[in-house]
Design a protein around this motif. Structure first.
Motif, PDB file in Angstrom:
ATOM      1  N   ALA A 121      -4.554  -4.404   0.067  1.00 44.00           N
ATOM      2  CA  ALA A 121      -3.440  -5.177  -0.443  1.00 44.00           C
ATOM      3  C   ALA A 121      -2.142  -4.458   0.289  1.00 44.00           C
ATOM      4  O   ALA A 121      -1.638  -5.361   0.175  1.00 44.00           O
ATOM      5  CB  ALA A 121      -3.024  -3.468  -1.261  1.00 44.00           C
ATOM      6  N   VAL A 122      -1.943  -4.098   1.362  1.00 46.59           N
ATOM      7  CA  VAL A 122      -1.681  -3.478   2.405  1.00 46.59           C
ATOM      8  C   VAL A 122      -1.479  -5.149   2.948  1.00 46.59           C
ATOM      9  O   VAL A 122      -0.373  -4.985   3.521  1.00 46.59           O
ATOM     10  CB  VAL A 122      -1.844  -2.659   3.277  1.00 46.59           C
ATOM     11  CG1 VAL A 122      -0.802  -2.475   4.585  1.00 46.59           C
ATOM     12  CG2 VAL A 122      -1.118  -1.102   2.560  1.00 46.59           C
ATOM     13  N   SER A 123      -2.356  -5.507   3.770  1.00 47.89           N
ATOM     14  CA  SER A 123      -2.564  -6.775   4.841  1.00 47.89           C
ATOM     15  C   SER A 123      -2.033  -8.313   4.017  1.00 47.89           C
ATOM     16  O   SER A 123      -1.674  -8.996   4.016  1.00 47.89           O
ATOM     17  CB  SER A 123      -3.866  -7.393   4.434  1.00 47.89           C
ATOM     18  OG  SER A 123      -4.640  -8.126   3.400  1.00 47.89           O
ATOM     19  N   GLN A 124      -1.735  -7.762   2.207  1.00 51.33           N
ATOM     20  CA  GLN A 124      -1.135  -8.762   0.981  1.00 51.33           C
ATOM     21  C   GLN A 124       0.173  -8.583   0.796  1.00 51.33           C
ATOM     22  O   GLN A 124       1.038  -9.314  -0.279  1.00 51.33           O
ATOM     23  CB  GLN A 124      -2.037  -9.087  -0.395  1.00 51.33           C
ATOM     24  CG  GLN A 124      -3.784  -9.682   0.648  1.00 51.33           C
ATOM     25  CD  GLN A 124      -3.720 -11.414   1.306  1.00 51.33           C
ATOM     26  OE1 GLN A 124      -3.109 -12.059   0.637  1.00 51.33           O
ATOM     27  NE2 GLN A 124      -4.335 -11.241   1.850  1.00 51.33           N
ATOM     28  N   ASP A 125       1.114  -7.397   1.645  1.00 52.01           N
ATOM     29  CA  ASP A 125       1.870  -6.999   0.975  1.00 52.01           C
ATOM     30  C   ASP A 125       2.137  -6.462  -0.899  1.00 52.01           C
ATOM     31  O   ASP A 125       3.119  -7.089  -1.199  1.00 52.01           O
ATOM     32  CB  ASP A 125       3.493  -7.907   1.444  1.00 52.01           C
ATOM     33  CG  ASP A 125       4.257  -7.281   1.488  1.00 52.01           C
ATOM     34  OD1 ASP A 125       4.613  -6.180   1.964  1.00 52.01           O
ATOM     35  OD2 ASP A 125       5.575  -8.320   1.589  1.00 52.01           O
ATOM     36  N   LEU A 126       1.491  -6.199  -0.517  1.00 47.20           N
ATOM     37  CA  LEU A 126       1.207  -5.649  -2.516  1.00 47.20           C
ATOM     38  C   LEU A 126       1.174  -3.784  -2.491  1.00 47.20           C
ATOM     39  O   LEU A 126       0.521  -3.451  -1.473  1.00 47.20           O
ATOM     40  CB  LEU A 126      -0.512  -6.568  -2.704  1.00 47.20           C
ATOM     41  CG  LEU A 126       0.114  -7.773  -3.135  1.00 47.20           C
ATOM     42  CD1 LEU A 126      -1.379  -7.724  -4.116  1.00 47.20           C
ATOM     43  CD2 LEU A 126       0.543  -8.286  -4.099  1.00 47.20           C
ATOM     44  N   ASP A 127       1.929  -3.283  -3.758  1.00 47.99           N
ATOM     45  CA  ASP A 127       1.455  -2.211  -3.693  1.00 47.99           C
ATOM     46  C   ASP A 127       0.381  -1.642  -4.096  1.00 47.99           C
ATOM     47  O   ASP A 127      -0.119  -2.593  -4.631  1.00 47.99           O
ATOM     48  CB  ASP A 127       3.109  -1.662  -4.889  1.00 47.99           C
ATOM     49  CG  ASP A 127       4.635  -1.510  -3.703  1.00 47.99           C
ATOM     50  OD1 ASP A 127       4.374  -1.811  -2.979  1.00 47.99           O
ATOM     51  OD2 ASP A 127       4.923  -1.839  -4.867  1.00 47.99           O
ATOM     52  N   VAL A 128       0.450  -0.160  -3.415  1.00 45.63           N
ATOM     53  CA  VAL A 128      -1.239  -0.349  -3.796  1.00 45.63           C
ATOM     54  C   VAL A 128      -1.343   1.356  -4.314  1.00 45.63           C
ATOM     55  O   VAL A 128      -0.362   2.281  -3.958  1.00 45.63           O
ATOM     56  CB  VAL A 128      -1.964   0.130  -2.849  1.00 45.63           C
ATOM     57  CG1 VAL A 128      -1.733   0.804  -1.072  1.00 45.63           C
ATOM     58  CG2 VAL A 128      -3.842   0.137  -3.094  1.00 45.63           C
ATOM     59  N   LEU A 129      -1.916   2.098  -5.435  1.00 44.74           N
ATOM     60  CA  LEU A 129      -2.134   3.605  -6.292  1.00 44.74           C
ATOM     61  C   LEU A 129      -3.319   3.401  -5.348  1.00 44.74           C
ATOM     62  O   LEU A 129      -3.926   3.465  -6.141  1.00 44.74           O
ATOM     63  CB  LEU A 129      -2.390   3.053  -7.462  1.00 44.74           C
ATOM     64  CG  LEU A 129      -2.670   4.857  -8.248  1.00 44.74           C
ATOM     65  CD1 LEU A 129      -1.974   5.940  -6.959  1.00 44.74           C
ATOM     66  CD2 LEU A 129      -2.713   4.239  -9.633  1.00 44.74           C
ATOM     67  N   PHE A 130      -3.535   4.792  -4.065  1.00 47.47           N
ATOM     68  CA  PHE A 130      -5.018   4.792  -3.893  1.00 47.47           C
ATOM     69  C   PHE A 130      -4.937   6.102  -4.696  1.00 47.47           C
ATOM     70  O   PHE A 130      -4.892   7.446  -5.031  1.00 47.47           O
ATOM     71  CB  PHE A 130      -3.953   5.715  -2.664  1.00 47.47           C
ATOM     72  CG  PHE A 130      -5.504   6.157  -1.621  1.00 47.47           C
ATOM     73  CD1 PHE A 130      -6.743   5.736  -2.032  1.00 47.47           C
ATOM     74  CD2 PHE A 130      -5.048   7.455  -0.446  1.00 47.47           C
ATOM     75  CE1 PHE A 130      -7.739   6.609  -1.222  1.00 47.47           C
ATOM     76  CE2 PHE A 130      -6.452   7.628   0.328  1.00 47.47           C
ATOM     77  CZ  PHE A 130      -7.091   7.185   0.152  1.00 47.47           C
ATOM     78  N   ILE A 131      -6.818   5.598  -4.976  1.00 47.57           N
ATOM     79  CA  ILE A 131      -7.541   6.892  -5.440  1.00 47.57           C
ATOM     80  C   ILE A 131      -8.284   7.820  -4.948  1.00 47.57           C
ATOM     81  O   ILE A 131      -8.685   7.063  -4.591  1.00 47.57           O
ATOM     82  CB  ILE A 131      -8.516   6.556  -6.342  1.00 47.57           C
ATOM     83  CG1 ILE A 131      -7.491   5.463  -7.759  1.00 47.57           C
ATOM     84  CG2 ILE A 131      -9.419   7.557  -7.342  1.00 47.57           C
ATOM     85  CD1 ILE A 131      -6.499   5.718  -8.186  1.00 47.57           C
ATOM     86  N   THR A 132      -7.651   8.601  -4.357  1.00 49.57           N
ATOM     87  CA  THR A 132      -8.266   9.885  -3.576  1.00 49.57           C
ATOM     88  C   THR A 132      -9.351  10.883  -3.575  1.00 49.57           C
ATOM     89  O   THR A 132     -10.197  10.537  -2.834  1.00 49.57           O
ATOM     90  CB  THR A 132      -7.491  10.701  -3.170  1.00 49.57           C
ATOM     91  OG1 THR A 132      -7.191  11.354  -3.778  1.00 49.57           O
ATOM     92  CG2 THR A 132      -5.938  10.424  -2.411  1.00 49.57           C
ATOM     93  N   GLY A 133     -10.313  10.170  -4.701  1.00 49.02           N
ATOM     94  CA  GLY A 133     -11.434  10.920  -5.194  1.00 49.02           C
ATOM     95  C   GLY A 133     -12.608   9.843  -5.347  1.00 49.02           C
ATOM     96  O   GLY A 133     -13.178  10.401  -5.937  1.00 49.02           O
ATOM     97  N   GLY A 134     -12.578   8.945  -4.621  1.00 46.15           N
ATOM     98  CA  GLY A 134     -13.256   8.190  -4.702  1.00 46.15           C
ATOM     99  C   GLY A 134     -14.526   8.033  -3.027  1.00 46.15           C
ATOM    100  O   GLY A 134     -14.863   9.586  -3.087  1.00 46.15           O
ATOM    101  N   ILE A 135     -14.371   7.104  -2.297  1.00 47.90           N
ATOM    102  CA  ILE A 135     -15.451   7.467  -1.690  1.00 47.90           C
ATOM    103  C   ILE A 135     -14.548   8.658   0.158  1.00 47.90           C
ATOM    104  O   ILE A 135     -15.479   8.837   0.057  1.00 47.90           O
ATOM    105  CB  ILE A 135     -15.698   6.005  -0.602  1.00 47.90           C
ATOM    106  CG1 ILE A 135     -14.491   5.186  -0.400  1.00 47.90           C
ATOM    107  CG2 ILE A 135     -16.841   5.129  -1.872  1.00 47.90           C
ATOM    108  CD1 ILE A 135     -15.452   4.052   0.424  1.00 47.90           C
ATOM    109  N   HIS A 136     -13.445   8.536  -0.141  1.00 49.46           N
ATOM    110  CA  HIS A 136     -12.870   9.487   0.844  1.00 49.46           C
ATOM    111  C   HIS A 136     -12.634  10.832   0.342  1.00 49.46           C
ATOM    112  O   HIS A 136     -12.020  11.700   0.647  1.00 49.46           O
ATOM    113  CB  HIS A 136     -12.142   8.871   1.326  1.00 49.46           C
ATOM    114  CG  HIS A 136     -12.208   7.589   2.152  1.00 49.46           C
ATOM    115  ND1 HIS A 136     -12.413   6.956   2.880  1.00 49.46           N
ATOM    116  CD2 HIS A 136     -11.601   6.273   1.557  1.00 49.46           C
ATOM    117  CE1 HIS A 136     -12.758   6.116   3.193  1.00 49.46           C
ATOM    118  NE2 HIS A 136     -12.108   5.011   2.153  1.00 49.46           N
TER     119      HIS A 136
END
Length: 291
Positions: free
Chosen positions: A241-256
């Motif tokens: 998302a960042v590389s495409q200059d798009l906003d992102v909602l980070f789901i923190t409860g996933g793999i990290h």
């Protein structure tokens, strides 16, 4: 990312008015490969019905989108949740189609062979005959690790073959376990000096395809500032998302999840620090996707 504004939000509804479309990850956001996450599918349905937005699921699955639709339906995630699906398998097929007559050595389980249906290619088990390597995953991801492929990958890399990585993910959750994916083999192939073509997240082709789907749905060009990406993987979803200059909602409860404290009560300072360490940003973060 505004350092003074809260990063953690209560749900998608807190920021939904800013966006007309969502590009949402599937595995790790909607389900864990075994069961759906409570509230996630409903959040996307609400975005479509209450906010009038469009939803395109964007996944690194190394298969065409039809089997993904079937898998989602089996997990109770129906067509009311999304408008369309774009997979890494879809864009991988486009790449292979641009190499007509290729002799393809497939690395991955038999269930992924449908990826090659109706393409002008020959599947071969011979490393010597192959002109292209297509990796969709490990043959048996329940028992094998990337180390089991070291010798083969080294031989193929020395031949100067290009590997198409149909699933850039390194690992995904399956239930309560982490499972190795094709991205781990692609990384090892590169370590041996091999060339890898990666078309899924975090790379541009899958985002371009998803935006084309949005334009087809809307019947008009889409303002990329009005697109919100949703995902849990820092090296794929967030970096993409960042590389495409798009906003992102980070789901923190996933793999990290284990990096941020209790899964459902992440430490915002830890989330911010990890994003900064990775050179990434997020419009907002939430433990699980909910409305």
């Amino acid at each position: 990312m505004n350092a003074s504004a809260p990063l953690l939000v209560s749900g998608l509804q807190d920021i939904a008015p800013e966006y007309s479309a969502v590009l949402c990850d599937v595995w790790g956001v909607l389900h864990n490969g075994v069961s759906r996450f409570a509230g996630a599918a409903e959040a996307l349905t609400d975005f479509r019905q209450k906010a009038g937005g469009a939803v395109v699921l964007i996944t690194n699955a190394p298969r065409r989108n039809a089997p993904i639709r079937e898998q989602l339906l089996a997990l109770g995630i129906g067509p009311e949740v999304y408008d369309d699906i774009v997979t890494s398998g879809d864009v991988t097929r486009e790449y292979i189609a641009a190499h007509p007559g290729a002799k393809v050595l497939h690395i991955g389980p038999e269930m992924h062979l449908s990826l090659y249906e109706d393409l002008d290619l020959t599947l071969t088990e011979s490393e010597e005959e192959a002109t292209l390597v297509s990796c969709t995953g490990l043959f048996n991801d329940e028992q094998e690790t990337p180390d089991d492929y070291r010798d083969q990958l080294e031989r193929l890399a020395k031949r100067g073959l290009t590997m198409i990585c149909a699933n850039p993910d390194i690992v995904v959750e399956r239930g309560d376990r982490l499972i190795w994916c094709a991205g781990a083999l692609a990384r090892l192939f590169e370590d041996f000096g091999g060339t890898v073509a990666i078309l899924g997240k975090p790379h541009a082709p899958i985002y371009d395809a998803a935006c084309q789907r949005l334009e087809a749905l809307r019947g008009a060009p889409v303002d990329r500032q009005k697109i919100l990406c949703v995902g849990d993987g820092l090296p794929t979803d967030i970096r993409g998302a960042v590389s495409q200059d798009l906003d992102v909602l980070f789901i923190t409860g996933g793999i990290h999840a284990s990096d941020f404290g209790p899964t459902l009560e992440p430490d915002e300072a830890l989330v911010r620090r990890r994003l900064a360490e990775e050179g990434l940003r997020a419009r907002a973060a939430v433990p699980r996707l909910v409305w």
